[in-house]
Design an enzyme around this catalytic site. Structure first.
Site, PDB file in Angstrom:
ATOM      1  N   PHE A   1     129.920 -83.937  10.938  1.00 44.21           N
ATOM      2  CA  PHE A   1     128.473 -84.180  10.916  1.00 44.21           C
ATOM      3  C   PHE A   1     127.652 -82.935  11.206  1.00 44.21           C
ATOM      4  CE2 PHE A   1     127.482 -88.616  10.018  1.00 44.21           C
ATOM      5  CZ  PHE A   1     128.778 -89.025   9.749  1.00 44.21           C
TER       6      PHE A   1
ATOM      7  N   THR B   1     124.396-104.932  14.025  1.00 42.98           N
ATOM      8  CA  THR B   1     123.833-103.981  14.988  1.00 42.98           C
ATOM      9  C   THR B   1     122.561-104.592  15.578  1.00 42.98           C
ATOM     10  OG1 THR B   1     124.703-102.153  13.695  1.00 42.98           O
ATOM     11  CG2 THR B   1     122.912-101.640  15.216  1.00 42.98           C
TER      12      THR B   1
ATOM     13  N   LEU C   1     132.016 -98.736  10.714  1.00 44.15           N
ATOM     14  CA  LEU C   1     132.483 -98.267   9.403  1.00 44.15           C
ATOM     15  C   LEU C   1     131.384 -97.495   8.684  1.00 44.15           C
ATOM     16  CD1 LEU C   1     131.095-100.072   6.927  1.00 44.15           C
ATOM     17  CD2 LEU C   1     132.712-101.750   7.677  1.00 44.15           C
TER      18      LEU C   1
ATOM     19  N   GLU D   1     130.043-102.619  14.833  1.00 42.48           N
ATOM     20  CA  GLU D   1     130.861-102.053  13.749  1.00 42.48           C
ATOM     21  C   GLU D   1     130.499-100.575  13.539  1.00 42.48           C
ATOM     22  OE1 GLU D   1     133.439-103.302  11.837  1.00 42.48           O
ATOM     23  OE2 GLU D   1     133.393-101.172  11.343  1.00 42.48           O
TER      24      GLU D   1
ATOM     25  N   CYS E   1     121.504 -97.432   7.739  1.00 45.55           N
ATOM     26  CA  CYS E   1     121.611 -97.539   9.194  1.00 45.55           C
ATOM     27  C   CYS E   1     120.987 -96.415  10.010  1.00 45.55           C
ATOM     28  CB  CYS E   1     123.065 -97.761   9.571  1.00 45.55           C
ATOM     29  SG  CYS E   1     123.581 -99.419   9.072  1.00 45.55           S
TER      30      CYS E   1
END
Ligand SMILES: NC(=O)C1=CN([C@@H]2O[C@H](COP(=O)(O)OP(=O)(O)OC[C@H]3O[C@@H](n4cnc5c(N)ncnc54)[C@H](O)[C@@H]3O)[C@@H](O)[C@H]2O)C=CC1
Ligand SMILES: O=C(O)[C@H]1O[C@H](OP(=O)(O)OP(=O)(O)OC[C@H]2O[C@@H](n3ccc(=O)[nH]c3=O)[C@H](O)[C@@H]2O)[C@H](O)[C@@H](O)[C@@H]1O
Length: 440
Positions: free
Chosen positions: A249, A121, A153, A151, A260
């Site tokens: 969420f 990232t 995941l 990504e 992250c």
């Protein structure tokens, strides 16, 4: 295809294993000898469902290898995927030093034409920066094309998320490079979105910041519900039925953690400041999250008056279930606040205790079961919603506690099961505390 992956962390290792699983020949390179030694023995350095099984299978079948030598790993690669860390710097920006070193390593050891994929990232503009670094230091006369392929995941379901991703973003200004990466991923049968490089870079941060903001939003609503006598679970359900909102969420709790969301929201905020584009929404996302991580301790302080000498059982340490990752886990702040207030803490986590000890240290005690943690406790804090806590016989915990008081930071205990126990003071998130009358 012959693929090399730089970095065998959560992303690099999951990517490497899954690419081998769909038939590619993969070499994973890492500078950490301990990790590579473990991987060569077929052992995963991280806890991730199915990872070890696929690691052993693909290594045994000869499609997956590991090395600490860049030269050896890069020799035959058509595609090189960079998946090194981009942690947070002190001022919030992404620290690109691992990436810079990776570019240097590649420049030194690439000996054939290839496509270099940045999966880490990275802030907008970084792919161009890496390309300049790489080309500027290149030792061989070869052609290098670049692709941005962020990504998405999640830890705890990394393999599943890689094999069944919602989308694959391929950002490139070069058609043949983009096609090569599509070819690599084609067996996964996942939709591609082809974009320019900068848009691909921003998609990653925008996605993480949006999800983090969704969590902070529902947490702010949760606090409102608590004050208003409403139930955030019902409110979230009611919102989630609307397809435009979506139910994912919207779980209220003690805030987001992990490697992250915290760093990526801050990095995006930093980028927006650098570009002179106001984005105060992200400041609120961060500030609500910080407040939310204090929630359980604040509630306990209100309940007990003082925490001095109180014994608290903490269930869960990792930032989310199914991982042993402790990066930015809310449990860190909670453990420190509790002990600073004079409480004694006994914590149990199914897999994260040894990583937790490295971060939190010995200010708390790490025990081997939920029942052991609960022994003589004045209160139970549910910090991570591990399935085994949801399924746990709560009566067995209450039996050994000094007082039947539960602060459920993830709203994960089953209220019907709680009611079948003795009378409990129950403090969920996002609805008022209740005395659950039991059969004592
Ligand atoms: N952890 C996650 O769930 C996700 C992470 N990301 C992003 O992916 C990137 C990697 O994240 P993680 O896998 O969590 O990192 P990590 O910290 O778990 O692993 C990075 C690995 O790279 C290795 N490394 C560093 N420099 C190297 C070099 N020059 N050559 C070879 N290996 C080198 C390190 O030894 C380490 O094993 C970050 O940018 C992160 O933001 C993106 C999506 C999900
Ligand atoms: O860039 C990344 O590293 C990854 O970050 C997150 O994945 P991850 O951090 O593994 O875990 P999540 O399941 O997203 O949870 C993050 C945090 O949010 C919290 N959370 C999540 C969902 C929710 O409804 N409420 C909530 O508090 C979790 O407890 C956890 O602390 C994203 O979901 C991934 O798509 C992304 O690739």
């Amino acid at each position: 295809m012959k693929v090399a992956v730089l970095g065998t962390g959560y992303v690099g290792l999951s990517t490497g294993v899954c690419l081998a699983e769909i038939g590619h020949e993969v070499v994973c390179i890492d500078v950490d000898e301990r990790k590579i030694d473990l991987l060569k023995e077929g052992k995963s350095p991280i806890y991730e469902p199915r990872l070890e099984e696929l690691l052993i299978k693909n290594s045994t079948e000869g499609r997956l290898a590991f090395t600490t030598f860049h030269q050896q790993g890069l020799r035959e690669a058509d595609i090189i995927i960079i998946a090194v860390g981009t942690p947070q710097s002190d001022d919030g920006r992404a620290d690109l030093s691992y990436l810079e070193q990776a570019a240097k390593d590649l420049a030194e050891h690439i000996v054939r034409d290839c496509v270099v994929v940045v999966k880490s990232t990275v802030p907008v503009g970084t792919n161009e920066y890496v390309k300049q670094l790489l080309l500027g230091q290149l030792k061989s006369n070869v052609e290098i094309k670049m692709v941005s392929n962020p990504e998405f995941l999640r830890q705890g379901s990394a393999i599943e998320d890689t094999l069944k991703a919602d989308r694959i973003i391929i950002g490139s200004d070069d058609v043949s490079a983009s096609e090569k990466i599509q070819e690599m991923y084609r067996p996964l049968n996942v939709p591609f979105l082809l974009t320019d490089v900068r848009s691909a870079e921003i998609i990653k941060y925008a996605s993480n910041a949006f999800l983090a903001t969704k969590i902070s939003f529902i947490n702010a609503i949760a606090n409102l519900c608590e004050a208003a006598g409403a139930d955030v679970e019902d409110v979230a359900k009611g919102m989630g039925f609307d397809k435009r909102v979506g139910s994912a969420f919207l779980n209220a709790g003690i805030g987001y953690g992990g490697s992250c969301f915290p760093k990526d929201v801050k990095a995006l905020l930093h980028t927006s400041r650098e570009l002179g584009v106001p984005f105060s929404l992200l400041e609120e996302t961060i500030s609500i999250n910080e407040h939310q991580q204090e929630l359980l301790v604040d509630k306990a302080l209100k309940r007990f008056g003082t925490l001095n000498g109180k014994k608290i059982a903490m269930l869960g340490l990792s930032f989310k279930p199914n991982t042993d990752d402790m990066r930015e886990a809310p449990s860190i702040k909670i453990a420190r606040s509790l002990t600073a207030s004079g409480a004694e803490v006994a914590a149990f986590d199914p897999v994260a205790a040894s990583n937790a000890r490295k971060v939190i240290g010995d200010i708390i005690t790490y025990v081997d079961s939920a029942v052991e943690a609960a022994k003589d406790a004045d209160a139970l804090f549910v910090v991570t919603e591990w399935e085994e806590f949801k399924q746990h016989d709560v009566a067995a915990l209450l039996d050994v506690m000094k007082q039947p008081i539960i602060f459920d930071g993830r709203n994960c205990l089953d209220e019907a099961a709680l009611k079948a126990c003795k009378t409990i003071e129950y403090y969920p998130v996002g609805r008022p505390a209740v005395i659950l009358k039991g059969n004592d």
